[in-house]
Structures are given as C-alpha cells and as structure tokens.
Design an enzyme around this catalytic site. Structure first.
Site, mmCIF file in Angstrom:
data_model
loop_
_atom_site.group_PDB
_atom_site.id
_atom_site.type_symbol
_atom_site.label_atom_id
_atom_site.label_comp_id
_atom_site.label_asym_id
_atom_site.label_seq_id
_atom_site.Cartn_x
_atom_site.Cartn_y
_atom_site.Cartn_z
ATOM 1 N N ASP A 105 18.296 10.775 -30.085
ATOM 2 C CA ASP A 105 17.962 9.353 -30.122
ATOM 3 C C ASP A 105 16.881 9.040 -29.101
ATOM 4 O OD1 ASP A 105 19.144 6.439 -30.942
ATOM 5 O OD2 ASP A 105 18.530 6.467 -28.838
ATOM 6 N N TYR A 125 10.755 4.412 -24.696
ATOM 7 C CA TYR A 125 11.115 5.463 -23.750
ATOM 8 C C TYR A 125 9.901 6.291 -23.329
ATOM 9 C CZ TYR A 125 15.877 4.595 -25.530
ATOM 10 O OH TYR A 125 17.060 4.022 -25.920
ATOM 11 N N LYS A 184 13.017 4.071 -32.357
ATOM 12 C CA LYS A 184 13.139 2.611 -32.398
ATOM 13 C C LYS A 184 11.782 1.954 -32.198
ATOM 14 C CE LYS A 184 17.443 3.285 -29.868
ATOM 15 N NZ LYS A 184 16.994 4.489 -29.139
ATOM 16 N N HIS A 190 14.466 -2.242 -32.165
ATOM 17 C CA HIS A 190 15.113 -1.985 -30.875
ATOM 18 C C HIS A 190 15.839 -3.218 -30.329
ATOM 19 C CE1 HIS A 190 14.694 0.782 -27.099
ATOM 20 N NE2 HIS A 190 15.900 0.246 -27.178
ATOM 21 N N LEU A 239 29.080 5.919 -21.789
ATOM 22 C CA LEU A 239 29.751 6.414 -20.580
ATOM 23 C C LEU A 239 29.374 5.550 -19.381
ATOM 24 C CD1 LEU A 239 29.213 10.260 -21.048
ATOM 25 C CD2 LEU A 239 31.316 8.956 -21.444
ATOM 26 N N ILE A 270 25.923 8.252 -28.337
ATOM 27 C CA ILE A 270 24.737 9.020 -27.939
ATOM 28 C C ILE A 270 24.681 9.129 -26.410
ATOM 29 C CG2 ILE A 270 23.281 8.722 -29.969
ATOM 30 C CD1 ILE A 270 22.094 6.222 -28.609
ATOM 31 N N LYS A 273 23.845 10.338 -22.718
ATOM 32 C CA LYS A 273 22.630 10.905 -22.138
ATOM 33 C C LYS A 273 22.983 11.606 -20.834
ATOM 34 C CE LYS A 273 19.312 9.833 -18.835
ATOM 35 N NZ LYS A 273 19.197 8.988 -17.625
ATOM 36 N N SER A 274 22.453 12.793 -20.633
ATOM 37 C CA SER A 274 22.602 13.478 -19.358
ATOM 38 C C SER A 274 21.430 14.426 -19.157
ATOM 39 C CB SER A 274 23.915 14.269 -19.293
ATOM 40 O OG SER A 274 24.025 14.917 -18.041
ATOM 41 N N ARG A 293 26.917 18.978 -17.806
ATOM 42 C CA ARG A 293 27.413 17.768 -18.458
ATOM 43 C C ARG A 293 26.958 17.677 -19.904
ATOM 44 N NH1 ARG A 293 26.381 13.869 -13.327
ATOM 45 N NH2 ARG A 293 28.356 14.255 -12.246
ATOM 46 N N ASN A 318 29.888 17.128 -22.527
ATOM 47 C CA ASN A 318 29.949 15.939 -23.379
ATOM 48 C C ASN A 318 30.151 16.254 -24.855
ATOM 49 O OD1 ASN A 318 29.624 14.261 -21.183
ATOM 50 N ND2 ASN A 318 27.445 13.877 -21.532
#
Length: 272
Positions: free
Chosen positions: A46, A51, A76, A109, A191, A228, A230-231, A236, A240
């Site tokens: 994603d 971004y 997006k 978005h 999270l 979705i 993110k790390s 992790r 996840n």
C-alpha cells in the site's frame, strides 16, 4: 511460507487480508523493505502519491522474481489532484512512477469536503477502471455522509474504504455502514501505539505467548478487516505476518472490543 487469506471485494477482485504499508519510507529504503516483505510472505503493498515512494515500490516489484499476478498494489490519489481531468493526469503519473500498466486498487486518499470535488474525481476513477487501467477503485478516510453522496451520485460502490482503525478507535458505526453496502473495511494505523501498550492487549498477548502487535493484527483478521501494518524493522516485518497459526477466543475478542475510546490519532476527514 506464510499463507495470507484473501478478501473478495465487491468489484470481483481479491485482495490479501494483510498487506504491507510504506508510509514514511523514502524511495531508497522502500526498495529494501519491500524486498524483505516479499521474503516474509507479503504480497500486498500500500503506497500513495503523497508518500513520495511509488517509484521505489515499483523498482522493488520490477526486481522481484515474483510474477506481476502474485503482487497486489494499492496507491492513492494526491490531494492536489481532485477533479475529473486532474485525477486522470495524476493516475497517469502514478502509473508511470510505479512502472505498472495496471494498478490493482486505486483510492481517493481524502474526501476534502471543503473542496467538494470528490464526486467528479470518483467519476474519473470509474472511467479509468472501465478502460482496464485499474482493477478496483475505492476511497480512504471517507465518512458516512461522504459515502452516501458518492453512492447517490455515481454508479460504483467503493471496493474499500481505508480508514484509521485500531482497538482504541474502532469506528463501528462506519464499519456497520460498510457491511450494509458491501464495502470492505481496510485499517490504516492498525497498530496504534496507544493500543499496543494497553494492559488488556498485553494480557491477551501473554496468554497466547505472542506480541501485542500480533494480537491486535489477529483481532483485525477475525473482525474481517483488511490491515496494512507498516514497519521498517526486519524482525517486526516477519512478526506482523506470523499471525495465522493462532486464534483469539471469544473472551479475547470481547475484551479488545471493549477498548474503543474514540482515540483518533490522525486528522479528522472533515477538517482536511
């Protein structure tokens, strides 16, 4: 290899229920991290024009040994590109940066209600989908009133609404609306730090000998949400996705459901 279940969207497109978010990753780091995610078993990614890393995501895909059909890509629309012609041009640019002729899922978005152009923007996405350039179209951060206008003024029900959603901000009224209209609920910030640190979450994690993050993601899966996380931390990223070999019982689910306090961490969609 981890096997992630899929969700069939209302536009007859299947999306992995757990994906990999790339917010706040630059074009260099995202290549390395997406490749680590490939190795861990992620197949859904994603990104967004906002971004600034669509090019890096595209490079990681191009350098992967996976086939294009094995990878699901969401991007997006940039907030500066609302409007019919503007949205079409913005998608052309996003597609070029990603290096993809077809994007699996493309979202508005933010609704930007003060601008009030999301209806014509949606019609541009409908046209792009009819041309075969997008497999499924959806929205992000839309409230019920925004969705009602969209449903009343256009011909396509969004495949997903990607919203902030975690145990302390569950948006149940919106989720009920989604279920009623066949819109999949996709959680960004699944999270949230405050949720990970909740004593209830920690107790359930200790019970199952799992991390708090794994418990929260498992809760999302059992609620039927798409998530979705993110790390940028390798262990992790693996942790996840390692959530499909255990299950929360009904008491665990009810305890986590009871944590909803309306703790929104991101901006309110009506104020963008």
């Amino acid at each position: 290899m981890v096997s992630v279940p899929s969700v069939m969207l209302n536009q007859s497109v299947s999306i992995p229920q757990l994906g990999f978010g790339v917010w706040q990753m630059d074009n260099t780091d995202v290549v390395r991290l997406v490749k680590l995610a490939f190795d861990a078993g992620y197949r859904s990614f994603d990104t967004a024009s906002l971004y600034g890393n669509e090019e890096g995501v595209g490079r990681a895909i191009a350098e992967s040994e996976l086939t294009r059909a094995e990878i699901f890509v969401t991007s997006k629309l940039d907030n500066a590109s609302h409007g019919f012609d503007e949205a079409r041009r913005a998608f052309d640019e996003a597609s070029r940066r990603l290096g993809l002729d077809v994007v699996d899922l493309y979202l508005i978005h933010w609704p930007l209600p003060k601008l009030d152009r999301y209806i014509e923007t949606w019609k541009a996405l409908e046209t792009l989908r009819s041309e075969g350039r997008i497999r499924a179209i959806g929205v992000s951060n839309f409230q019920i009133n925004h969705l009602e206008r969209l449903l009343g003024g256009t011909g396509t029900v969004p495949a997903v609404n990607q919203i902030e959603l975690h145990p302390t901000f569950q948006q149940e009224e919106l989720a009920v609306f989604h279920r009623r209209h066949g819109i999949a609920t996709e959680a960004w910030s699944p999270l949230a730090k405050g949720a990970v640190d909740e004593p209830t979450i920690c107790a359930v994690a200790e019970k199952h000998r799992r991390s708090s993050a794994q418990v929260i993601l498992r809760w999302h899966m059992q609620k039927g949400n798409i998530a979705i996380p993110k790390s940028a931390t390798p262990y992790r990223i693996v942790e996840n996705i390692t959530i499909f070999d255990f299950e929360l019982d009904s008491s665990d689910m009810l305890a986590i459901d009871a944590l909803d306090r309306g703790n929104r961490s991101g901006p309110h969609p009506d104020l963008r």
